[in-house]
Design a protein around this motif. Structure first.
Motif, mmCIF file in Angstrom:
data_model
loop_
_atom_site.group_PDB
_atom_site.id
_atom_site.type_symbol
_atom_site.label_atom_id
_atom_site.label_comp_id
_atom_site.label_asym_id
_atom_site.label_seq_id
_atom_site.Cartn_x
_atom_site.Cartn_y
_atom_site.Cartn_z
ATOM 1 N N SER A 65 0.883 -1.103 0.087
ATOM 2 C CA SER A 65 0.081 -0.034 -0.052
ATOM 3 C C SER A 65 0.774 1.127 -0.139
ATOM 4 O O SER A 65 2.061 1.221 0.292
ATOM 5 C CB SER A 65 -0.873 0.015 1.209
ATOM 6 O OG SER A 65 -0.079 0.242 2.362
ATOM 7 N N GLY A 66 0.428 2.316 -0.277
ATOM 8 C CA GLY A 66 0.999 3.579 -0.247
ATOM 9 C C GLY A 66 1.559 4.085 1.114
ATOM 10 O O GLY A 66 2.802 4.393 1.385
ATOM 11 N N SER A 67 0.753 3.795 2.081
ATOM 12 C CA SER A 67 1.191 3.969 3.547
ATOM 13 C C SER A 67 2.514 3.106 3.806
ATOM 14 O O SER A 67 3.312 3.483 4.488
ATOM 15 C CB SER A 67 0.199 3.552 4.539
ATOM 16 O OG SER A 67 -1.163 3.953 4.096
ATOM 17 N N VAL B 193 5.517 4.635 2.397
ATOM 18 C CA VAL B 193 5.926 5.990 3.225
ATOM 19 C C VAL B 193 6.524 5.445 4.432
ATOM 20 O O VAL B 193 7.673 5.790 4.615
ATOM 21 C CB VAL B 193 4.829 6.919 3.394
ATOM 22 C CG1 VAL B 193 5.347 7.858 4.456
ATOM 23 C CG2 VAL B 193 4.171 7.300 2.156
ATOM 24 N N TYR C 124 -1.123 14.577 3.440
ATOM 25 C CA TYR C 124 -1.676 13.086 3.671
ATOM 26 C C TYR C 124 -0.673 12.117 3.294
ATOM 27 O O TYR C 124 -0.085 12.284 2.253
ATOM 28 C CB TYR C 124 -2.913 13.115 2.870
ATOM 29 C CG TYR C 124 -3.498 11.745 3.180
ATOM 30 C CD1 TYR C 124 -4.444 11.491 4.465
ATOM 31 C CD2 TYR C 124 -3.390 10.484 2.590
ATOM 32 C CE1 TYR C 124 -5.136 10.272 4.766
ATOM 33 C CE2 TYR C 124 -3.909 9.229 2.831
ATOM 34 C CZ TYR C 124 -4.995 9.378 3.860
ATOM 35 O OH TYR C 124 -5.208 7.931 4.177
ATOM 36 N N HIS C 125 -0.281 11.300 4.179
ATOM 37 C CA HIS C 125 0.580 10.162 3.733
ATOM 38 C C HIS C 125 0.187 8.906 4.256
ATOM 39 O O HIS C 125 1.034 7.696 4.220
ATOM 40 C CB HIS C 125 1.958 10.431 4.731
ATOM 41 C CG HIS C 125 2.534 11.708 4.169
ATOM 42 N ND1 HIS C 125 3.150 12.035 2.843
ATOM 43 C CD2 HIS C 125 2.517 12.958 4.998
ATOM 44 C CE1 HIS C 125 3.518 13.214 3.064
ATOM 45 N NE2 HIS C 125 3.008 13.720 3.725
ATOM 46 N N GLY C 126 -1.169 8.710 4.666
ATOM 47 C CA GLY C 126 -1.584 7.162 4.888
ATOM 48 C C GLY C 126 -2.398 6.975 6.412
ATOM 49 O O GLY C 126 -2.464 7.990 7.166
ATOM 50 N N GLU D 124 4.685 16.112 -0.398
ATOM 51 C CA GLU D 124 3.826 15.691 -1.719
ATOM 52 C C GLU D 124 4.160 16.835 -2.574
ATOM 53 O O GLU D 124 3.906 17.667 -2.399
ATOM 54 C CB GLU D 124 2.508 15.449 -1.481
ATOM 55 C CG GLU D 124 1.951 14.580 -0.402
ATOM 56 C CD GLU D 124 0.588 14.762 0.129
ATOM 57 O OE1 GLU D 124 -0.425 14.378 -0.701
ATOM 58 O OE2 GLU D 124 0.483 15.286 1.116
ATOM 59 N N GLU E 167 -4.871 14.877 -0.852
ATOM 60 C CA GLU E 167 -6.193 14.799 -0.042
ATOM 61 C C GLU E 167 -6.115 16.246 0.597
ATOM 62 O O GLU E 167 -7.268 16.811 0.727
ATOM 63 C CB GLU E 167 -6.161 14.010 1.310
ATOM 64 C CG GLU E 167 -5.914 12.467 0.860
ATOM 65 C CD GLU E 167 -7.013 12.043 -0.092
ATOM 66 O OE1 GLU E 167 -6.582 11.617 -1.081
ATOM 67 O OE2 GLU E 167 -8.149 11.978 0.383
ATOM 68 N N ASP F 219 6.661 12.139 -1.563
ATOM 69 C CA ASP F 219 5.333 11.174 -1.581
ATOM 70 C C ASP F 219 4.511 11.362 -2.748
ATOM 71 O O ASP F 219 3.786 12.328 -3.004
ATOM 72 C CB ASP F 219 4.618 11.473 -0.197
ATOM 73 C CG ASP F 219 3.491 10.447 -0.325
ATOM 74 O OD1 ASP F 219 3.209 9.910 -1.414
ATOM 75 O OD2 ASP F 219 2.772 10.440 0.744
ATOM 76 N N VAL G 116 2.574 9.257 -3.980
ATOM 77 C CA VAL G 116 1.601 8.255 -4.179
ATOM 78 C C VAL G 116 0.472 8.412 -5.009
ATOM 79 O O VAL G 116 0.073 7.578 -5.756
ATOM 80 C CB VAL G 116 1.410 7.612 -2.612
ATOM 81 C CG1 VAL G 116 -0.025 6.872 -2.601
ATOM 82 C CG2 VAL G 116 2.333 7.027 -2.089
ATOM 83 N N GLN G 117 0.057 9.648 -4.940
ATOM 84 C CA GLN G 117 -1.128 10.246 -5.881
ATOM 85 C C GLN G 117 -0.616 10.936 -6.997
ATOM 86 O O GLN G 117 -1.356 10.675 -7.932
ATOM 87 C CB GLN G 117 -1.909 11.131 -4.801
ATOM 88 C CG GLN G 117 -3.313 11.417 -5.433
ATOM 89 C CD GLN G 117 -4.591 11.947 -4.593
ATOM 90 O OE1 GLN G 117 -5.452 12.344 -4.998
ATOM 91 N NE2 GLN G 117 -4.313 11.505 -3.393
ATOM 92 N N LYS H 3 -0.885 3.385 -6.014
ATOM 93 C CA LYS H 3 -1.724 3.801 -6.439
ATOM 94 C C LYS H 3 -1.914 3.489 -8.035
ATOM 95 O O LYS H 3 -1.898 2.234 -8.400
ATOM 96 C CB LYS H 3 -2.284 5.328 -6.510
ATOM 97 C CG LYS H 3 -2.614 5.746 -4.997
ATOM 98 C CD LYS H 3 -3.393 6.904 -5.106
ATOM 99 C CE LYS H 3 -3.672 7.179 -3.433
ATOM 100 N NZ LYS H 3 -4.891 6.827 -3.040
HETATM 101 C C1 LIG Z 1 0.018 11.087 -1.101
HETATM 102 C C2 LIG Z 1 -0.488 9.937 -0.225
HETATM 103 N N1 LIG Z 1 0.578 9.209 0.465
HETATM 104 C C3 LIG Z 1 0.104 7.954 0.942
HETATM 105 C C4 LIG Z 1 -1.169 7.510 0.902
HETATM 106 C C5 LIG Z 1 -1.815 6.204 1.388
HETATM 107 O O1 LIG Z 1 -1.803 5.404 0.521
HETATM 108 P P1 LIG Z 1 -2.725 3.893 0.900
HETATM 109 O O2 LIG Z 1 -3.896 4.450 0.936
HETATM 110 O O3 LIG Z 1 -2.414 2.875 -0.488
HETATM 111 O O4 LIG Z 1 -2.018 3.558 2.051
HETATM 112 C C6 LIG Z 1 -2.148 8.297 -0.111
HETATM 113 C C7 LIG Z 1 -3.421 7.639 -0.273
HETATM 114 O O5 LIG Z 1 -4.428 8.519 -0.657
HETATM 115 C C8 LIG Z 1 -1.695 9.720 -0.680
HETATM 116 O O6 LIG Z 1 -2.624 10.228 -1.313
#
Ligand SMILES: Cc1ncc(COP(=O)(O)O)c(C=O)c1O
Length: 434
Positions: A115-117, A120, A143-145, A211, A216, A244, A246-247, A273
């Protein structure tokens, strides 16, 4: 349990509410039956255009035939070994191809997770291991998870952090530069200096995580000049810079990594993602010397870099190359911005149109005044659009930003149909502006 043939959304919602904790939110009270590129059909066979893409996961759309074929072929060979037990080539090939795409004039290595979390979390573990330091600086509205450390990094209390503390220590928040809302680059840098003065000395900070475009938090784009000055600041103090993505990653902003556009190479990048078109995989990519800091056995996970997800991610990379999706992302972003800016001239509630590439959002404020965020109108617009067949998502610290994450593979006709629904919803909710 026997599957019902004629499922109804309302009946399913009742079953969901009885069986699943309320903490798992749901933006729209519908259940999907099937999806194809930028369209989905619910269990009652109502069609929707999908501008949410499973929260930035579907840059290549629902059920891209090439991804499905790659995953099916992988399923016929093997589905799981745990890479740390018996390795497999798709993991290695995917790492090689992501290393080749990553920024920076240095050798790279890539680690896969789920997962993204988790990506990170691992970026922080690696940064701490390499630097021997503990402190981490993140940003307001970031937002990081949802895991404990990533919640600690996240700069938004409601609903993510409420009731879940205490969070891990040694995490500090600097101000995210937000020129629109009065936080200048200098203000932001000064807030980092204030952390060094008040909270933790720079020599104990392992990493600064940012980010490049907050997801978010409201699609706030970090000024490129700020990212460059952050790089200089990190170098000055021996702090690692973590992006980060992820998004923002996997082409959403018009380049594979958003950081590319600033010319700044982070030491580590978290990716997830859209990198695998809906299959769960995430990555940390970065400087080989940094990535190699943790000792053997220090990194990994049972499902991390699952073969099915690796096959999907390799197919995503092929699709980007074959269908020139980075160019499409830039062109789509331009188109979205042009149409939304035109709407902004007609509906005063739209106070700002912003984004990078095809990561585009509008900010909604009463009378267009940036001091009066209008979460209520935003909520009503999301509901109205859904009734009319468009899936939209809100975001932002005040819940007053509508973000567009339509698949890059969507046709112009579908994108325009979605934008027409958005405009019709604006008329319904806000009335025509003078
Ligand atoms: C920038 C960012 N980092 C981390 C995450 C966490 O990812 P995950 O929901 O896959 O754990 C998200 C999720 O929206 C995100 O937008």
């Amino acid at each position: 349990m026997q599957r019902e043939n004629h499922l109804q959304n309302a009946a399913l919602m009742a079953r969901r509410q009885a069986a699943i904790p309320r903490g798992v939110g749901q933006s729209h009270p519908i259940f999907i039956a099937r999806g194809e590129n930028a369209e989905i059909w619910d269990v009652e066979d109502k069609r929707y255009i999908d501008f949410a893409g499973g929260i930035a996961v579907l840059n290549t759309g629902h059920c891209h035939p090439q991804i499905i074929a790659a995953v099916k072929a992988q399923m016929d060979a093997y589905t799981h070994t745990c890479f740390q037990v018996v390795a497999y080539e798709p993991y290695v090939e995917l790492a090689e191809r992501i290393n080749a795409r990553a920024l920076g004039d240095f050798t790279k290595k890539t680690l896969f997770l789920t997962s993204g979390s988790e990506a990170v979390e691992n970026a922080i573990k690696i940064a701490r291991s390499y630097t021997g330091r503990s402190g981490v600086i993140a940003f307001t509205s970031g937002y990081h998870g949802r895991t404990m450390f990533t919640l600690g990094l996240t700069g938004k209390i409601v609903p993510y952090k409420t009731g879940f503390g205490p969070f891990p220590g040694e995490i500090f928040h600097a101000k995210f530069p937000d020129l629109l809302h009065g936080v200048s680059i200098e203000d932001s840098l000064a807030s980092i200096e204030a952390i060094f003065k008040n909270d933790i000395e720079a020599s104990r900070v392992a990493a600064i995580i940012i980010e490049p475009v907050q997801g978010e938090g409201g699609f706030n784009v970090a000024p490129f000049e700020f990212l460059r000055r952050l790089r200089t600041l990190c170098d000055l103090h021996g702090i690692l810079l973590i992006a980060d993505e992820v998004q923002t990653g996997a082409g959403r902003t018009g380049t594979w990594f958003a950081m590319e556009q600033s010319g700044v190479a982070p030491d580590l990048t978290a990716l997830a993602k859209s990198m695998a078109g809906g299959f769960p995989i995430s990555a940390v990519v970065g400087r080989a010397d940094v990535m190699d800091a943790p000792a053997p056995g220090g990194l990994g996970g049972t499902y991390a870099g699952n073969p099915l997800a690796c096959a999907a991610a390799l197919a995503v990379l092929d699709i980007f190359e074959k269908d020139k999706l980075l160019e499409r992302s830039q062109q789509l972003g331009q188109h979205l911005r042009t149409r939304l800016q035109s709407m902004a001239t007609r509906y005063t509630v739209i106070a700002d149109v912003r984004g990078l590439g095809a990561m585009v959002a509008i900010e909604l404020c009463t009378g267009g005044d940036l001091h009066t965020p209008d979460a209520e109108v935003t909520k009503r617009l999301v509901g109205e659009a859904m009734q009319r067949g468009l899936i939209l998502l809100s975001c932002g610290t005040y819940g007053n930003v509508l973000r567009i994450l339509v698949p890059l593979t969507a046709s112009d006709a579908i994108v325009d149909e979605g934008l027409d629904i958005l405009e019709a919803s604006l008329v319904e909710v806000c009335g025509t502006s003078p």
